[in-house]
Scaffold this active site. Structure first.
Site, PDB file in Angstrom:
ATOM      1  N   GLU A 122      56.525  43.230  39.769  1.00 51.60           N
ATOM      2  CA  GLU A 122      56.016  44.594  39.678  1.00 51.60           C
ATOM      3  C   GLU A 122      56.975  45.607  40.281  1.00 51.60           C
ATOM      4  O   GLU A 122      57.754  45.289  41.175  1.00 51.60           O
ATOM      5  CB  GLU A 122      54.670  44.686  40.427  1.00 51.60           C
ATOM      6  CG  GLU A 122      53.581  43.893  39.727  1.00 51.60           C
ATOM      7  CD  GLU A 122      52.242  43.898  40.459  1.00 51.60           C
ATOM      8  OE1 GLU A 122      51.218  43.888  39.778  1.00 51.60           O
ATOM      9  OE2 GLU A 122      52.213  43.914  41.693  1.00 51.60           O
ATOM     10  N   CYS A 135      59.721  51.839  44.257  1.00 53.40           N
ATOM     11  CA  CYS A 135      59.598  50.661  45.112  1.00 53.40           C
ATOM     12  C   CYS A 135      59.967  49.451  44.257  1.00 53.40           C
ATOM     13  O   CYS A 135      59.271  49.106  43.300  1.00 53.40           O
ATOM     14  CB  CYS A 135      58.157  50.583  45.615  1.00 53.40           C
ATOM     15  SG  CYS A 135      57.881  49.258  46.773  1.00 53.40           S
ATOM     16  N   CYS A 142      56.940  35.656  47.260  1.00 52.74           N
ATOM     17  CA  CYS A 142      57.696  35.657  48.515  1.00 52.74           C
ATOM     18  C   CYS A 142      57.387  34.371  49.258  1.00 52.74           C
ATOM     19  O   CYS A 142      56.237  33.922  49.272  1.00 52.74           O
ATOM     20  CB  CYS A 142      57.313  36.869  49.373  1.00 52.74           C
ATOM     21  SG  CYS A 142      58.316  37.020  50.859  1.00 52.74           S
ATOM     22  N   CYS A 146      53.713  36.168  55.224  1.00 47.04           N
ATOM     23  CA  CYS A 146      53.121  36.999  56.277  1.00 47.04           C
ATOM     24  C   CYS A 146      51.619  37.027  56.010  1.00 47.04           C
ATOM     25  O   CYS A 146      51.189  37.206  54.861  1.00 47.04           O
ATOM     26  CB  CYS A 146      53.713  38.402  56.237  1.00 47.04           C
ATOM     27  SG  CYS A 146      55.494  38.382  56.510  1.00 47.04           S
ATOM     28  N   CYS A 149      49.851  39.944  53.973  1.00 43.13           N
ATOM     29  CA  CYS A 149      50.504  40.448  52.749  1.00 43.13           C
ATOM     30  C   CYS A 149      50.089  39.629  51.536  1.00 43.13           C
ATOM     31  O   CYS A 149      50.229  38.402  51.527  1.00 43.13           O
ATOM     32  CB  CYS A 149      52.014  40.399  52.922  1.00 43.13           C
ATOM     33  SG  CYS A 149      52.933  40.823  51.426  1.00 43.13           S
ATOM     34  N   CYS A 419      51.314  49.198  49.662  1.00 43.17           N
ATOM     35  CA  CYS A 419      52.094  48.207  50.410  1.00 43.17           C
ATOM     36  C   CYS A 419      51.312  46.921  50.555  1.00 43.17           C
ATOM     37  O   CYS A 419      50.166  46.937  51.002  1.00 43.17           O
ATOM     38  CB  CYS A 419      52.380  48.677  51.826  1.00 43.17           C
ATOM     39  SG  CYS A 419      53.437  50.077  51.940  1.00 43.17           S
TER      40      CYS A 419
HETATM   41  N1  SAH Z   1      59.705  41.478  52.462  1.00 42.51           N
HETATM   42  C1  SAH Z   1      60.173  42.723  52.918  1.00 42.51           C
HETATM   43  C2  SAH Z   1      60.088  43.772  51.851  1.00 42.51           C
HETATM   44  C3  SAH Z   1      58.666  44.032  51.362  1.00 42.51           C
HETATM   45  S1  SAH Z   1      58.216  45.518  52.050  1.00 42.51           S
HETATM   46  C4  SAH Z   1      59.445  43.133  54.164  1.00 42.51           C
HETATM   47  O1  SAH Z   1      58.451  42.497  54.492  1.00 42.51           O
HETATM   48  O2  SAH Z   1      59.910  44.031  54.842  1.00 42.51           O
HETATM   49  C5  SAH Z   1      56.540  45.486  52.019  1.00 42.51           C
HETATM   50  C6  SAH Z   1      56.047  46.318  53.191  1.00 42.51           C
HETATM   51  O3  SAH Z   1      54.641  46.390  53.091  1.00 42.51           O
HETATM   52  C7  SAH Z   1      56.372  45.630  54.494  1.00 42.51           C
HETATM   53  O4  SAH Z   1      56.573  46.527  55.528  1.00 42.51           O
HETATM   54  C8  SAH Z   1      55.112  44.881  54.703  1.00 42.51           C
HETATM   55  O5  SAH Z   1      54.988  44.473  56.021  1.00 42.51           O
HETATM   56  C9  SAH Z   1      54.069  45.872  54.271  1.00 42.51           C
HETATM   57  N2  SAH Z   1      52.796  45.239  53.956  1.00 42.51           N
HETATM   58  C10 SAH Z   1      52.581  43.995  53.485  1.00 42.51           C
HETATM   59  N3  SAH Z   1      51.256  43.763  53.323  1.00 42.51           N
HETATM   60  C11 SAH Z   1      50.614  44.887  53.694  1.00 42.51           C
HETATM   61  C12 SAH Z   1      49.252  45.281  53.711  1.00 42.51           C
HETATM   62  N4  SAH Z   1      48.286  44.448  53.321  1.00 42.51           N
HETATM   63  N5  SAH Z   1      48.954  46.522  54.139  1.00 42.51           N
HETATM   64  C13 SAH Z   1      49.933  47.376  54.515  1.00 42.51           C
HETATM   65  N6  SAH Z   1      51.245  47.066  54.499  1.00 42.51           N
HETATM   66  C14 SAH Z   1      51.584  45.829  54.097  1.00 42.51           C
HETATM   67 FE1  SF4 Z   2      57.194  38.589  52.041  1.00 40.77          FE
HETATM   68 FE2  SF4 Z   2      55.078  40.205  52.193  1.00 40.77          FE
HETATM   69 FE3  SF4 Z   2      56.140  39.137  54.423  1.00 40.77          FE
HETATM   70 FE4  SF4 Z   2      57.508  41.036  53.096  1.00 40.77          FE
HETATM   71  S1  SF4 Z   2      55.516  41.289  54.118  1.00 40.77           S
HETATM   72  S2  SF4 Z   2      58.301  39.104  53.923  1.00 40.77           S
HETATM   73  S3  SF4 Z   2      56.909  40.549  50.963  1.00 40.77           S
HETATM   74  S4  SF4 Z   2      55.143  37.994  52.734  1.00 40.77           S
END
Ligand code: SAH
Ligand code: SF4
Length: 444
Positions: A122, A135, A142, A146, A149, A419
């Site tokens: 996406e 974005c 991934c 995390c 996420c 995000c």
């Molecule tokens: N993998 C990289 C790039 C993805 S950025 C990274 O983690 O930095 C995606 C951003 O959205 C990151 O800052 C991540 O921590 C944030 N994010 C992920 N899940 C989220 C959620 N459920 N609510 C708000 N932010 C979130």
């Molecule tokens: Fe991967 Fe989501 Fe963690 Fe970024 S925040 S490293 S996209 S699992």
């Protein structure tokens, strides 16, 4: 369907599918999208052009491909007419396939894209008053899992190729009608072809494109058009879509080189931000070889909390991460590092957490700003967003500590474009698989 070779992603024991950089189509033609000038030149030479002709044609095609957004060799008016079918039988200029385009009530747009070998990913466009941010995804899914996420729950993971990454920017330019047109079209309507213009505004500065385009065969293209942010919808790029860009370093670098190339998409590195969850060993190379702004997904300031939220923390801990930030080439007060901090109720949002955040950023003398992201919920996440009062209080404490800490307004929640909400319909990982991957990522 093209096959996909296997490659190992650092930190993981299992290889994941990764496409080769050049995948000939079923008809044998080679897609030039994502290739640099030198590679295009090599391919033209391999197809039979002499060295001088290959170099000239590569320069011309590169310009049409990345600077003009042209996908059809017949439209490349400075290339000899007889040459164009020769190119078209051997090469093609593709785009990622669009499966679905969605529009949020707040103007955010999300596109579901599909690779040639059938993987979905996406990209999201977020317009606001002063800029338009794309974005961009770097991987399908991934591996880092995390816990907050949604992308981390996707079963299928593969690195995107440079073409699939730069292709997102090109698709956005297509959709926004933001390619420079030939002289006649441009002066009539600089946005001809755009389907998105909602505010009726015209660019504040007319591009300096000289008169009618010279149609003579083999004339070097002489327009001196350069992109500026003026009047454009797409002004910024963030590598914050699906995936961890520093786990796909080479492809992300190669794609961003095309985005930053003055004769390519010509976007300034100051308008590009790469976000990492903290792949410490790759951060110095990111600064040296790409040189874009850095964002770091911090989310926790104590080991136990960050270990839970970002399991990669077990491998690269807070001290190593903050030291790598302090060493990041190019970071300065004028170009601060962004620390992303997702606000999760009762997990990382206390006054003490805010004070510890300030202490840490100061201890490492970091030119920093903090982006507070209200947690975007998704089914089964098990977390809740902090209350607005709590977020405000947290922001104030960080601000009083001398560090700017704006609260990011969630965008595109209604179309799951916010995000952490990006997740295609690919099969979900089992809890056991997520735990295994998180453990593998954390293994030293
Ligand atoms: N993998 C990289 C790039 C993805 S950025 C990274 O983690 O930095 C995606 C951003 O959205 C990151 O800052 C991540 O921590 C944030 N994010 C992920 N899940 C989220 C959620 N459920 N609510 C708000 N932010 C979130
Ligand atoms: Fe991967 Fe989501 Fe963690 Fe970024 S925040 S490293 S996209 S699992």
């Amino acid at each position: 369907m093209a096959d996909t070779a296997l490659m190992t992603i650092p930190g993981l024991s299992d290889p994941v599918p990764a496409a080769r950089d050049i995948t000939p189509r079923a008809d044998g033609r080679i897609d030039l999208l994502g290739l640099p000038r030198t590679r295009i030149c090599e391919l033209f030479a391999a197809a039979g052009l002499d060295a001088k002709a290959a170099k000239l044609r590569a320069k011309q095609v590169f310009h049409w491909l990345y600077h003009r957004g042209v996908t059809d060799f017949d439209s490349m008016t400075d290339i000899a007419k007889a040459m164009r079918p020769w190119l078209a039988t051997r090469f093609v200029i593709g785009r990622p396939e669009i499966v679905e385009a969605q529009h949020s009530t707040d103007g955010t747009r999300k596109w579901l894209l599909r690779t040639a070998d059938g993987h979905d990913y996406e990209m999201v466009f977020i317009p606001d008053e002063t800029r338009g941010t794309l974005c961009v995804s770097s991987q399908v899914g991934c591996t880092l899992n995390c816990t907050f996420c949604h992308t981390g729950t996707m079963k299928l993971v593969r690195n995107l190729t440079p073409g699939e990454i730069v292709g997102q920017v090109m698709l956005a330019r297509d959709a926004l009608g933001e390619w420079p047109k030939s002289g006649a079209n441009l002066s009539a309507n600089p946005r001809a072809g755009g389907d998105l213009r909602q505010d009726g505004a015209t660019p504040t500065k007319a591009p300096a494109l000289a008169g009618a385009h010279d149609l003579a065969d083999d004339d070097d293209d002489d327009d001196d058009f350069h992109y500026t942010a003026d009047g454009r919808l797409l002004t910024n790029i963030v590598m914050m879509g699906m995936g961890e860009p520093l786990y796909n370093f080479d492809h992300v670098r190669d794609a961003l080189m095309l985005v930053m190339d003055g004769d390519g998409l010509a976007l300034s590195k100051r308008r590009i931000t790469l976000s990492t969850s903290g792949v410490v060993p790759m951060m110095a190379r990111c600064g040296a070889e790409i040189g874009v702004n850095l964002a770091v997904s911090l989310h926790g300031v104590r080991k136990d909390v960050r270990d839970e939220l970002v399991p990669l923390n077990k491998k690269y801990g807070l001290e190593d991460l903050l030291q790598a930030c302090a060493d990041y080439p190019g970071a300065s007060n004028a170009r601060r590092i962004t620390f992303e901090y997702v606000m999760i109720k009762g997990k990382n949002d206390s006054d003490d957490d805010a004070r510890e955040l300030v202490r840490l950023l100061k201890a490492y003398n970091l030119p920093a700003k903090v982006n507070l992201i209200p947690f975007n919920p998704w089914p089964g996440s098990g977390y809740e967003c902090s209350d607005p009062d709590r977020i405000r209080r947290f922001s104030n404490i960080v601000f009083e500590g001398g560090i700017s800490a704006p609260v990011r307004t969630p965008r595109g929640r209604d179309i799951d474009a916010a995000c952490g909400q990006l997740k295609t319909a690919a099969e979900k990982k089992s809890r056991a698989q997520r735990d295994r991957e998180a453990a593998a990522a954390a293994a030293v």
